[in-house]
Scaffold this active site. Sequence first.
Site, mmCIF file in Angstrom:
data_model
loop_
_atom_site.group_PDB
_atom_site.id
_atom_site.type_symbol
_atom_site.label_atom_id
_atom_site.label_comp_id
_atom_site.label_asym_id
_atom_site.label_seq_id
_atom_site.Cartn_x
_atom_site.Cartn_y
_atom_site.Cartn_z
ATOM 1 N N ARG A 167 0.834 -1.204 0.000
ATOM 2 C CA ARG A 167 0.000 0.000 0.000
ATOM 3 C C ARG A 167 0.871 1.256 0.000
ATOM 4 O O ARG A 167 0.569 2.246 0.674
ATOM 5 C CB ARG A 167 -0.963 0.010 1.197
ATOM 6 C CG ARG A 167 -1.863 -1.205 1.285
ATOM 7 C CD ARG A 167 -2.798 -1.311 0.068
ATOM 8 N NE ARG A 167 -3.574 -2.553 0.162
ATOM 9 C CZ ARG A 167 -3.199 -3.713 -0.376
ATOM 10 N NH1 ARG A 167 -2.092 -3.783 -1.089
ATOM 11 N NH2 ARG A 167 -3.936 -4.789 -0.241
ATOM 12 N N SER A 241 -11.331 -0.919 3.387
ATOM 13 C CA SER A 241 -10.463 -1.291 4.508
ATOM 14 C C SER A 241 -9.783 -0.042 5.058
ATOM 15 O O SER A 241 -9.071 0.652 4.335
ATOM 16 C CB SER A 241 -9.408 -2.302 4.047
ATOM 17 O OG SER A 241 -10.018 -3.492 3.592
ATOM 18 N N GLU A 337 -5.144 3.283 6.207
ATOM 19 C CA GLU A 337 -4.913 3.322 4.765
ATOM 20 C C GLU A 337 -5.285 4.667 4.165
ATOM 21 O O GLU A 337 -4.554 5.207 3.345
ATOM 22 C CB GLU A 337 -5.703 2.193 4.072
ATOM 23 C CG GLU A 337 -5.051 0.839 4.143
ATOM 24 C CD GLU A 337 -5.605 -0.126 3.103
ATOM 25 O OE1 GLU A 337 -6.022 0.348 2.026
ATOM 26 O OE2 GLU A 337 -5.632 -1.344 3.372
#
Length: 341
Positions: A167, A241, A337
């Site tokens: 990520r 998420s 995130e």
Amino acid sequence: MFPIPVQRDFSLRALNTFGIDACAQAYLAVDGPDILRAVRNDAGLSGLPRLVLGGGSNLLLTRDFPGLVLHMCGRGIAVVGEDSEFTYVRAAAGENWHGFVQWTLAQGLGGLENLSLIPGSVGAAPIQNIGAYGVEVKDRFHSLTAFDFSTGEVIVLDGPACRFGYRDSVFKHALRDNAVVLDVTFALPRKWQANANYADVAQALADRQITEPSARDIADAVITIRTRKLPDPAQIGNAGSFFKNPIVSAQQREALLAQHAGLVSYRQDDGRYKLAAGWLIDQCGWKGRSLGAAGVYEKQALVLVNRGGASGAEVAALARAIQADVRGKFGVELEPEPVFV
């Protein structure tokens, strides 16, 4: 002089999947590098803080934005070449990611099916190095073009130059606030092989009695799983998420296993282990709970939701409370995130 159709005091509520009600001081729809050059050369606009916005699915607006929002709206998808190994497909930054994946499948091109139904835009995909069910963007990436505000030039970056991580990419570090992705080219394998290693995917295929799945079969399985587990942002605000799955050493994982026999973990190539953040959050009793109008989704503890009228500050406070509980119970730090603005 290039006309710059800037809009002032622009509501961003419809442009972020959390549905947070916040405004931008200035807003500009962007369809290519010419308008970005004009912004760079404009004395009034070039000095403003900038926020590049795609699908708004990886963003938490904690306040009004005191600057210029650049909303990437460019469209276009095309096959741009092929060789003995790959077919190369290019998409503009403003294309919807899931729509792009569906387009590749309609052309008979496999490779991105595991990334079906991920919200957001094509331009944001390499920035976050999005991934799901055993595939990340870096696995199918060829190159991208971006506008560099520091030089006013369009640059081309290949995979190594993007410095992809979990990520993560160079766009969160050295090129942060400077590079604006214009389009992305993917290398899709001509000798396609199914990736159905994740248990959920394998089970979804087994339920349909599919033993030799096509790329479309994999996509359909992933769509079914994501639809079952994750809320539709059109129905309830969320950013998918919310936390990254933390990665710990083998020693730390063994110590945690000794105390928590049900620990969900996955071994990584470097010998470390990825822990399931959703499991950690669930074990702390957060699934289904709320703080104010912000809550944890009942079906998936990894997803924070806007139950109606939540502010970005409320979502951030909920995230901090979850982080504190996971830290206290497991000694593990959860990293969000989404980008906090």
